[in-house]
Design an enzyme around this catalytic site. Sequence first.
Site, short mmCIF file in Angstrom:
data_model
loop_
_atom_site.label_atom_id
_atom_site.label_comp_id
_atom_site.label_asym_id
_atom_site.label_seq_id
_atom_site.Cartn_x
_atom_site.Cartn_y
_atom_site.Cartn_z
N PRO A 90 12.62 0.85 15.77
CA PRO A 90 13.81 1.24 16.68
C PRO A 90 13.26 1.94 17.96
O PRO A 90 14.14 1.87 18.84
CB PRO A 90 14.53 2.03 15.57
CG PRO A 90 13.50 2.52 14.75
CD PRO A 90 12.42 1.51 14.41
N GLU A 117 9.34 5.79 6.96
CA GLU A 117 9.59 6.52 8.10
C GLU A 117 8.56 5.86 9.40
O GLU A 117 8.61 6.04 10.36
CB GLU A 117 9.02 7.86 8.17
CG GLU A 117 9.89 9.13 7.45
CD GLU A 117 11.37 8.85 7.94
OE1 GLU A 117 11.60 8.79 9.07
OE2 GLU A 117 12.41 8.79 7.06
N ARG A 155 12.22 -21.24 17.71
CA ARG A 155 13.34 -22.27 18.33
C ARG A 155 13.01 -23.02 19.80
O ARG A 155 13.65 -23.75 19.99
CB ARG A 155 14.85 -21.93 18.02
CG ARG A 155 15.24 -20.94 18.80
CD ARG A 155 16.62 -20.41 18.45
NE ARG A 155 17.72 -21.33 18.76
CZ ARG A 155 18.15 -21.27 20.22
NH1 ARG A 155 17.80 -20.64 21.16
NH2 ARG A 155 19.21 -22.16 20.41
N ASP A 170 22.02 -21.91 26.68
CA ASP A 170 22.55 -20.67 25.67
C ASP A 170 22.64 -19.44 26.37
O ASP A 170 21.95 -19.23 27.44
CB ASP A 170 21.36 -20.48 24.57
CG ASP A 170 21.41 -21.63 23.30
OD1 ASP A 170 22.49 -22.14 23.20
OD2 ASP A 170 20.23 -21.71 22.91
N1 SAM Z 1 11.58 6.77 11.47
C1 SAM Z 1 11.61 5.77 12.14
C2 SAM Z 1 12.36 6.11 13.64
O1 SAM Z 1 13.02 7.03 13.51
O2 SAM Z 1 11.99 5.48 14.71
C3 SAM Z 1 12.58 4.75 11.59
C4 SAM Z 1 11.79 4.05 10.47
S1 SAM Z 1 12.91 2.84 9.64
C5 SAM Z 1 13.95 3.47 8.31
C6 SAM Z 1 11.72 1.77 9.00
C7 SAM Z 1 11.13 0.48 9.52
O3 SAM Z 1 12.29 -0.44 9.85
C8 SAM Z 1 10.52 0.70 10.99
O4 SAM Z 1 9.22 1.16 10.78
C9 SAM Z 1 10.81 -0.69 11.52
O5 SAM Z 1 9.91 -1.50 10.86
C10 SAM Z 1 12.02 -1.06 11.01
N2 SAM Z 1 13.22 -1.14 12.03
C11 SAM Z 1 14.37 -0.06 11.66
N3 SAM Z 1 15.20 -0.30 12.71
C12 SAM Z 1 14.62 -1.08 13.68
C13 SAM Z 1 15.10 -1.68 14.78
N4 SAM Z 1 16.14 -1.19 15.28
N5 SAM Z 1 14.46 -2.69 15.38
C14 SAM Z 1 13.30 -2.98 14.89
N6 SAM Z 1 12.73 -2.51 13.70
C15 SAM Z 1 13.49 -1.69 12.85
#
Ligand code: SAM
Length: 254
Positions: A90, A117, A155, A170
């Site tokens: 994220p 995390e 795709r 698209d």
């Molecule tokens: N502690 C991290 C932070 O605050 O940035 C969040 C960890 S999240 C609970 C666990 C995993 O979910 C991340 O390591 C990532 O692989 C995935 N993930 C969560 N949200 C995401 C998003 N918006 N985009 C892409 N991957 C995401």
Amino acid sequence: MRVDVVTIFPEFFGPLDVSLLGKARERGLVDLRVHDLRERTDDVHRSVDDAPFGGGPGMVMKPEPWYAALQAVVDGGGPAPRPRVVVPTPSGRLLTQALVEELAAEPWLAIACGRYEGIDRRVVDAWADDEVSLGDYVLAGGEVAALVLVEAVTRLLPGVVGNAESVADDSHTTGLLEGPVYTRPASYDGRDVPAVLLSGDHGAIARWRRDEALRRTATLRPDLLMRARLDARDLAALAGLDLPFPLPPPAVAD
Ligand code: SAM
């Protein structure tokens, strides 16, 4: 294209056998391989996480299994010396159609799915080419993000979608959101398909589609409109919408 996905939940990737992607795999257009990170552990509990240095809640994915798993992907060989490694997070750069198009031009991708995390930073520093976010919200793991990446990228590969023109029209590919689409019957539930679509006048239909795309984009995503390539006719159509913000200058001379 070759795509390797590393995860602690290989079972998450059943959908890769379904629909367009399943057919593309069957036809050899895309070679997708899913690897279990736990196979790269060497303790009896197959542990992939540990407590964070500095304290705090949650667990962090350990570097050793990740280094081993990614090295095994590289050592297994592929269509390039190494894959472009994408880490969903994220805190990454927002996934856009432009980035999807860039990734689709690569011969080999590897996607590292975090959990807890997240992954120890040293793994990301050593291995990642891209840190990519699906949007401004937090998922429980990178698996859904990996599925999104794989579907959006594959795709675009030649031959995966039957009609290449449908991809070119698209939303986001043109810089605008796509307008409404209709099929038979021409009248249903007291609602009629716009008459222009039944007219057989291809010029008028193309103009109507462009105007509807402009209208929808202006209403729902004015931020996209500001970056879109708009000609004088587009701006004239938008001027008729009485928008609550100023229009950008034409990006393309008419
Ligand atoms: N502690 C991290 C932070 O605050 O940035 C969040 C960890 S999240 C609970 C666990 C995993 O979910 C991340 O390591 C990532 O692989 C995935 N993930 C969560 N949200 C995401 C998003 N918006 N985009 C892409 N991957 C995401």
